[in-house]
Motif scaffolding. Structure first.
Motif, PDB file in Angstrom:
ATOM      1  N   TRP A  86      25.528  10.934  -8.081  1.00  0.00           N
ATOM      2  CA  TRP A  86      26.506  11.308  -7.139  1.00  0.00           C
ATOM      3  C   TRP A  86      27.357  12.621  -7.613  1.00  0.00           C
ATOM      4  CZ3 TRP A  86      31.551  11.580  -8.731  1.00  0.00           C
ATOM      5  CH2 TRP A  86      31.749  11.067 -10.262  1.00  0.00           C
ATOM      6  N   LYS A  87      27.337  13.057  -9.002  1.00  0.00           N
ATOM      7  CA  LYS A  87      27.911  14.365  -9.501  1.00  0.00           C
ATOM      8  C   LYS A  87      27.134  15.489  -8.901  1.00  0.00           C
ATOM      9  CE  LYS A  87      29.898  12.093 -13.547  1.00  0.00           C
ATOM     10  NZ  LYS A  87      30.048  12.022 -15.167  1.00  0.00           N
ATOM     11  N   LYS A  88      25.953  15.244  -9.060  1.00  0.00           N
ATOM     12  CA  LYS A  88      25.123  16.620  -8.710  1.00  0.00           C
ATOM     13  C   LYS A  88      24.938  16.683  -7.340  1.00  0.00           C
ATOM     14  CE  LYS A  88      21.739  16.717 -12.896  1.00  0.00           C
ATOM     15  NZ  LYS A  88      20.504  16.459 -13.202  1.00  0.00           N
ATOM     16  N   ARG A  89      25.266  15.381  -6.806  1.00  0.00           N
ATOM     17  CA  ARG A  89      25.135  15.651  -5.183  1.00  0.00           C
ATOM     18  C   ARG A  89      26.589  16.396  -4.787  1.00  0.00           C
ATOM     19  NH1 ARG A  89      23.249  10.374  -5.057  1.00  0.00           N
ATOM     20  NH2 ARG A  89      25.255   9.583  -4.428  1.00  0.00           N
ATOM     21  N   TRP A  90      27.487  16.027  -5.343  1.00  0.00           N
ATOM     22  CA  TRP A  90      28.966  16.785  -5.115  1.00  0.00           C
ATOM     23  C   TRP A  90      29.053  18.270  -5.720  1.00  0.00           C
ATOM     24  CZ3 TRP A  90      32.517  15.207  -1.740  1.00  0.00           C
ATOM     25  CH2 TRP A  90      32.694  13.910  -1.025  1.00  0.00           C
ATOM     26  N   LEU A  91      28.746  18.497  -6.679  1.00  0.00           N
ATOM     27  CA  LEU A  91      28.705  19.801  -7.271  1.00  0.00           C
ATOM     28  C   LEU A  91      27.474  20.677  -6.818  1.00  0.00           C
ATOM     29  CD1 LEU A  91      29.629  18.677 -10.855  1.00  0.00           C
ATOM     30  CD2 LEU A  91      31.104  19.601  -9.250  1.00  0.00           C
TER      31      LEU A  91
END
Length: 978
Positions: A789-794
């Motif tokens: 989820w972090k890479k998807r948001w960033l």
């Protein structure tokens, strides 16, 4: 009246006698007539006073007798006035006729002089050998001190041959006897006088032939001729031909003896009898210039205008046979109607004591007097031709250079070209015809090349192709010599012999030529010797109608005369053009030197060979640098490289299967079995591969790393090629694996850790290995389930549908592991069904194989994390290890396994390092030297690897300087010879 009538007749006879005298032109005054004539007729002339005449004879007007001391006749004194002559005129007439002995004597002397002059004329027809004094060494002029010249004197014409040339004195004596009988018969006076005058004319005919002073002849002479003029001309022509052939044989015998003498002298020089330094012959010096030019100017551009004899002709026209006759040896491959000359062959003919042949790039001498050497030479020429011809081609423009030496050979340089064809036959390349034309034009367009145009005389002249090509290259015929071969077949087959004469005179061809020759190249038998062909040629022309009918001249026949003419023309062209060519190369050298100074002012002019030697030294220095690598460095890189190669096998095939066992005994047993199998089959080979790759990497590092300002990028391609070829040739010692296998097996059998430091090093090594493997597993899971989820948001990344299915499956499997952390490595079938149904309940359709793949990565990560935690617990386990883990719940058999692996790596690295430094580096150095030596002999390889404007400019400079130096030396020797 009858007296007056007889006197008038006698006067007319005297007048006719005076007119027919060869030395008298015009009318003679009466005072100059003989006393007998004046006394017979002029005594009754009314206008003339009688006086005592001066003693002058009409015979003194002949040029052959003017210097002879004539005896004065004793004439009785006469009284002035009229006196009857009845009782004295017969005696005086007899005295007059007796003067004929002077005529006979004069004719004999004149005939002898004629014979001498004829002999001198024939002697002048023999070629002047003074131009060939350069052939004879200094020792020949002192040959009388070593060799008896008596046999040379005997070879000259004897007195019997000269006597045949003198007049037939028997016929003269016979005529005198007839004259004596004629006087005794008492014929009438008029018949006597007429007979005497006819005899005078008959005897004077030989003088007319010798001196050409008498231009008039009596019409009555035709009545006494026994043969016609035509028969006499034919007889004289035949005698002249036989005489020419006779002296030709004498000359050939003398030349043969001269050859033997020169051979003896040259052999004595070879044995060291005369300790003097022999200079190179002119033709050898000139041939070296052409060889250098052929390398420098392979395309034959305008820079190469030095003369050479270019032999061109239709296929099977006899080009090679003519060349072999000139070289006096059967040196070329022969075939029946097929193309044998597939590339140009440059033949340099020079004189030497032995008849030998050798190639420019070889030191082997072929003895041309031995049939086995001739066969070997023909085979070698054929092999070189086939080697020059590239794949898919029939002919090649690359030149084969051959030197032929022998006694009596004419000095010249000839180039035998492939025969011109009209049609491309089966087995030939489609462009064969055009390639042959281009090769022939490339040689013939040289304005100083002598074109030896060979035409087959046994075929129709209209079928010739080469004549049109030659006429295009030399339209004025200023450097073309036309040769008609197979004249014996032409004489048999041609209906009109005058057609052969028209061919020889150049009337049937559009081309013009400097000279025309007719030769015979044998009977068509390939096994004929040169001597047999020469004898057959001489015999044919001796009996040929072409010479007897004057269709051909004696100097236009035989290959010997052709060889002399071509050699003279060649050297004439060389003397006229060589200095101009030397000047052109001087200008070229100046331009190249100026360009080098402008572009590379601080660099030396190193040609390709010199650059290769410089690169060779650098490469060998870099190879020696391998021996300066420290043992510690070798062992570190070997151990690290070997672990990288075997770590996967150790973790996946040894550690993980053994770790699934339930107790330490089973673990150790499994480890021992798998380590034994690994050592016996794979480990030694992997270790040698790693060592060889490490050696390559270090060798490449030394070869490619920059050297600062001294680095020359012109050597980069050469160094890379040497490195690759050396590595390709290098093979590790075959016995290394066997010895290494024993060492590795013994190292893995040892389980005794001696101190805490080794225990800690093993734990550290295990942690590093497991962490590296865990990181790889995490990366594999991330690729499988997609970004979190972090890479998807960033980074604005999304999962694919397949990644989403893998993510749901992973989450389900992690729930299962949390429930049972001691779960085995494999899923049961009911567990797979449970996972699939749970996913289907959430609307995720999965395949059982996808569940197994996801489980493998999930369980692997779980196992590695558990192993790392266990590794931390074992840090304090060395004490329990010393007690063999008795009365302890902690078991660290996996640490012992990694210690064994670590120790095996260290021992293997040390063994490989010893093999590298003691054996393999030296073997690699040897391989590098062999590769460099092979590259040094391969000119094409050097041209390919050492390229650039700088290299080409240095190459051109070297070649031009070499050509100019050789040309200057040749010109100096040429002037000295003059």
């Amino acid at each position: 009246m009858w007296r007056l009538r007889r006197a008038a007749v006698a006067c007319e006879v005297c007048q006719s006698l005076v007119k027919h005298s060869s030395g008298v032109k015009g009318s003679i005054p009466l005072q100059k007539l003989h006393l007998v004539s004046r006394s017979i007729y002029h005594s009754h002339h009314p206008t003339i006073k009688l006086q005592r005449p001066q003693l002058r004879m009409s015979l003194q007007q002949f040029s052959s007798l003017t210097n002879l001391p004539l005896r004065k006749s004793k004439i009785s004194p006469m009284k002035y006035g009229y006196q009857p002559r009845r009782n004295f005129w017969p005696a005086r007439l007899a005295a007059r006729l007796l003067k004929l002995r002077y005529l006979i004597l004069g004719s004999a002397v004149g005939g002898g002089y004629t014979a001498k002059k004829t002999f001198d004329q024939w002697k002048d027809m023999i070629p002047d050998l003074s131009d060939y004094k350069w052939i004879v060494p200094d020792i020949v002029w002192e040959i009388d001190e070593y060799i008896d010249l008596e046999k040379l004197r005997k070879a000259l014409p004897d007195s019997e041959d000269l006597a045949k040339l003198a007049p037939d004195f028997d016929k003269i004596v016979e005529s005198l006897s007839l004259l004596k009988d004629f006087f005794t018969t008492g014929h009438k006076l008029v018949s006597e006088v007429i007979g005497a005058s006819d005899l005078l004319l008959l005897l004077g005919s030989s003088g007319e032939t010798a001196f050409r002073a008498t231009e008039h002849g009596s019409e009555n002479d035709k009545h006494y001729r026994k043969v016609s003029d035509k028969e006499k001309i034919d007889q004289l022509q035949e005698e002249l031909l036989h005489t020419q052939l006779k002296y030709q044989r004498i000359l050939e015998r003398l030349e043969k003896e001269n050859k033997e003498l020169r051979k003896i002298v040259l052999q004595k020089d070879d044995k060291g009898i005369h300790h003097r330094k022999l200079k190179k012959s002119l033709i050898d010096m000139y041939s070296e210039v052409l060889d250098v030019l052929s390398d420098y100017d392979a395309s034959y551009n305008t820079q190469d205008h030095l003369p050479r004899v270019v032999v061109v002709g239709d296929q099977s026209a006899g080009k090679t046979s003519v060349l072999e006759m000139i070289a006096q040896a059967r040196i070329f491959p022969r075939g029946s109607g097929e193309m044998m000359t597939r590339s140009p062959v440059k033949v340099t003919l020079s004189e030497g004591p032995h008849h030998v042949a050798l190639f420019k790039d070889s030191s082997r001498e072929f003895d041309l007097t031995k049939e086995e050497d001739l066969a070997a030479l023909r085979h070698e020429i054929e092999l070189r031709m086939r080697k020059n011809v590239k794949e898919g081609c029939t002919v090649s423009p690359e030149t084969i250079s051959l030197n032929v030496k022998g006694p009596g050979l004419q000095r010249m340089v000839l180039v035998d070209l492939p025969g011109v064809i009209n049609t491309v036959t089966a087995g030939m390349a489609p462009d064969t015809k055009e390639t042959i034309f281009s090769i022939s034009k490339a040689y013939m367009q040289n304005p100083n090349a002598i074109i030896l145009c060979i035409q087959d005389g046994s075929v129709d002249a209209e079928r010739s192709i080469v004549t049109d090509l030659v006429s295009q290259m030399d339209p004025h015929g200023r450097r073309t010599i036309f040769v008609l071969t197979k004249v014996d077949l032409a004489e048999k087959n041609v209906a009109s012999p005058s057609r052969i004469q028209q061919i020889i005179e150049g009337k049937l061809f559009p081309m013009k030529a400097l000279g025309y020759f007719a030769v015979v190249t044998g009977k068509g038998n390939s096994s004929e010797s040169i001597e047999a062909i020469r004898e057959y040629e001489e015999e044919f022309f001796q009996n040929s109608k072409l010479l007897k009918t004057s269709m051909l001249k004696a100097h236009q026949v035989t290959t010997r005369n052709l060889s002399l003419a071509v050699s003279d023309c060649f050297w004439k062209m060389v003397r006229e053009s060589v200095e101009q060519q030397a000047d052109s190369f001087k200008a070229t050298r100046f331009n190249l030197e100026t360009e080098w100074k402008n572009n590379y002012p601080r660099l030396r002019e190193l040609d390709r060979n010199e650059l290769f030697e410089k690169a060779k030294n650098e490469i060998l220095d870099e190879v020696i640098s391998l021996s300066q690598v420290t043992p510690k460095h070798w062992e570190e890189i070997l151990q690290q490289s070997l672990w990288e190669r075997v770590s996967t096998h150790v973790i996946e095939n040894i550690y993980l299967p053994a770790a699934q066992t339930m107790n330490s005994g089973t673990f150790n047993t499994t480890v021992d079995i798998k380590l034994k199998q690994w050592t016996d089959k794979q480990l030694p080979n992997k270790a040698v591969e790693v060592a060889w790759e490490t050696l390559q990497e270090e060798f490449s590092r030394f070869m490619t790393e920059p050297k600062g300002k001294e680095h020359d990028d012109i050597f980069d391609k050469l160094k890379e090629a040497v490195k690759e070829e050396s590595i390709k040739r290098h093979k590790w010692n075959d016995f290394a694996e066997d010895s290494l296998r024993v060492i590795q097996h013994n190292a893995l059998e040892d389980r005794s850790i001696s101190d805490k430091q080794q225990w800690d090093a093993a734990i550290y090594f295990m942690e590093e290995a497991l962490q590296a493997r865990l990181k790889d597993t995490e990366d594999a899971i991330e690729n499988m389930i997609g970004p979190d989820w972090k890479k998807r948001w960033l980074y604005w990344k999304n999962r694919t549908q397949e990644q989403g299915i893998h993510n749901e499956t992973k989450n389900e499997l992690e729930k299962m592991l949390k429930c049972n952390e001691e779960h085995p490595a494999y899923l049961a079938s009911d567990e797979i069904t449970t996972v699939r149904k749970n996913l289907e309940s959430r609307g995720v359709e999965v395949d059982p194989s996808l569940i197994k793949d996801t489980w493998h990565q999930v369980y692997r990560r779980h196992f590695l994390k558990t192993a790392l935690n266990h590794c931390n617990l074992c840090r304090r386990g060395f004490y329990y290890y010393q007690r063999h883990f008795v009365d302890s719940e902690l078991e660290c058999n996996d640490v012992v396994l990694f210690w064994r692996i670590q120790r095996m790596l260290a021992i293997t690295a040390n063994t490989l390092r010893q093999q590298l430094t003691n054996t393999e580096v030296r073997r690699l150095e040897k391989n590098v030297k062999e590769v460099l030596e092979d590259f040094a002999e391969d000119s094409e390889k050097k041209v390919k690897l050492l390229t650039g404007k700088r290299v080409q400019l240095a190459e051109d400079l070297k070649k031009v300087r070499e050509i100019q130096e050789k040309l200057d030396a040749f010109i100096e020797a040429l002037h000295q010879e003059k």
